[in-house]
Design an enzyme around this catalytic site. Sequence first.
Site, PDB file in Angstrom:
ATOM      1  N   GLU A   1      34.206  38.998  19.068  1.00  0.00           N
ATOM      2  CA  GLU A   1      35.215  38.426  18.560  1.00  0.00           C
ATOM      3  C   GLU A   1      35.094  36.907  17.906  1.00  0.00           C
ATOM      4  OE1 GLU A   1      39.414  36.068  19.996  1.00  0.00           O
ATOM      5  OE2 GLU A   1      39.020  38.184  20.464  1.00  0.00           O
TER       6      GLU A   1
ATOM      7  N   HIS B   1      40.636  41.260  29.736  1.00  0.00           N
ATOM      8  CA  HIS B   1      40.712  42.650  29.442  1.00  0.00           C
ATOM      9  C   HIS B   1      40.704  43.454  30.759  1.00  0.00           C
ATOM     10  CE1 HIS B   1      39.237  41.912  25.247  1.00  0.00           C
ATOM     11  NE2 HIS B   1      40.657  41.256  25.428  1.00  0.00           N
TER      12      HIS B   1
ATOM     13  N   ASN C   1      38.946  45.293  22.111  1.00  0.00           N
ATOM     14  CA  ASN C   1      40.141  44.854  22.555  1.00  0.00           C
ATOM     15  C   ASN C   1      41.201  45.994  23.077  1.00  0.00           C
ATOM     16  OD1 ASN C   1      39.073  42.989  20.786  1.00  0.00           O
ATOM     17  ND2 ASN C   1      40.689  41.554  21.460  1.00  0.00           N
TER      18      ASN C   1
END
Length: 552
Positions: free
Chosen positions: A406, A492, A530
């Site tokens: 990201e 995560h 994600n």
Amino acid sequence: MTDSRANRADATRGVASVSRRRFLAGAGLTAGAIALSSMSTSASAAPSRTLADGDRVPALVIGSGYGGAVAALRLTQAGIPTQIVEMGRSWDTPGSDGKIFCGMLNPDKRSMWLADKTDQPVSNFMGFGINKSIDRYVGVLDSERFSGIKVYQGRGVGGGSLVNGGMAVTPKRNYFEEILPSVDSNEMYNKYFPRANTGLGVNNIDQAWFESTEWYKFARTGRKTAQRSGFTTAFVPNVYDFEYMKKEAAGQVTKSGLGGEVIYGNNAGKKSLDKTYLAQAAATGKLTITTLHRVTKVAPATGSGYSVTMEQIDEQGNVVATKVVTADRVFFAAGSVGTSKLLVSMKAQGHLPNLSSQVGEGWGNNGNIMVGRANHMWDATGSKQATIPTMGIDNWADPTAPIFAEIAPLPAGLETYVSLYLAITKNPERARFQFNSGTGKVDLTWAQSQNQKGIDMAKKVFDKINQKEGTIYRTDLFGVYFKTWGDDFTYHPLGGVLLNKATDNFGRLPEYPGLYVVDGSLVPGNVGVNPFVTITRLAERNMDKIISSDIQ
């Protein structure tokens, strides 16, 4: 889990299962609130009646994150009065500043869960610590510390959806099939992925606006430097309303995504679960949410159902009451960490002794590694940065450096020339939760050294960019100096109660009919992107099966 375990579950389920009529008989708990004259657009429309000691409920959901929100919606739509128990507060009341959440540049007690200081992933800048002292309070972001890692989690009605960046990414299909081979990928990609995207309110940024706005200069710089080194970049969908963001940029509405808000909550723009799945569940009139309650024990009840012990806490985390309620069915949705810890503890302490030996196994950090690069002055990233990420570097197909990174904002309010990345690496390392009889707590065996494989993968990508650009890493972001990699935390957490191993193929705990797992603990440690959309879709699939086979 073998087919025989699944068959055994089917055989035993009928013995102790509770009929749908019995479920509906529990409607008395929410009877006073079912006939709502109007519904708001958030989960605050759900009755907030606090569970009382001795109550009996048809369905109890522990946690209100992605899996819990899906379970609540599908149960209530099936006519089942459903009670959510949430450890955090309901974020629906403004503070003295007129806002529900605080911003990142001026955090206050609302920022962190029962902490005396903020604990941001980027903790330092140019030799100075940037975390700030705060009053102890049941704030929205928790950084739960284990011996080798800290895990960021959302606290409140809506769980992680309150504090994440909203990137709604679909995993590579071949990798999904690799990690969850027992799940029909055709069904997932053709039915449940579209359903979840719709339910979550996923949308895409206007690419023409992206290319022209000053607010995404940081992402364009990150894209440019990646592409110059031969890497592929991709736009990523999000649950933040990009039409609202355009209005923010035009000065027509209050700024949130353009106002330095994200990890401590967004006051506008973001379609968090309290505005989507939970709001829909509330609209049925069959959802009740009990906040500031922490479940500490689940065990078979005398006769039928399950006895659930919980502690009620105040806004400073003090226990003010202990209650025991009975639930015909219990859905574990406390997140990878919360569900794993609770079930490991229940097995070890003899409350649910017959749980699979696989409970607690297979935990991973989704390969999370954070890193920053120092750009040249001609590759500025901008003093104005949106907090909502929209682009990533996709190098997953490279077997030597499989990462999805990201391109993250660093909204400091000034030009930093820093490109920041949250990389998801294909790190195969896993850990387990285990009960510590000496402390009475559950430990996680993850060691910080287990991140080295992820660092090595990320390093191959960012070394190449630095070599091409003639740039260097920032070594002042994750410590005072000389720490390049943010390798001591994860946003995560995944695994701990793996699908088709610790549970059957639909999240049932077959040794205890009426107990279900519906959250990220089912996903084996790494999903390559994600994870919240995958968690949502898996919960949709599992709840379809549970409701059709076990309830109706």
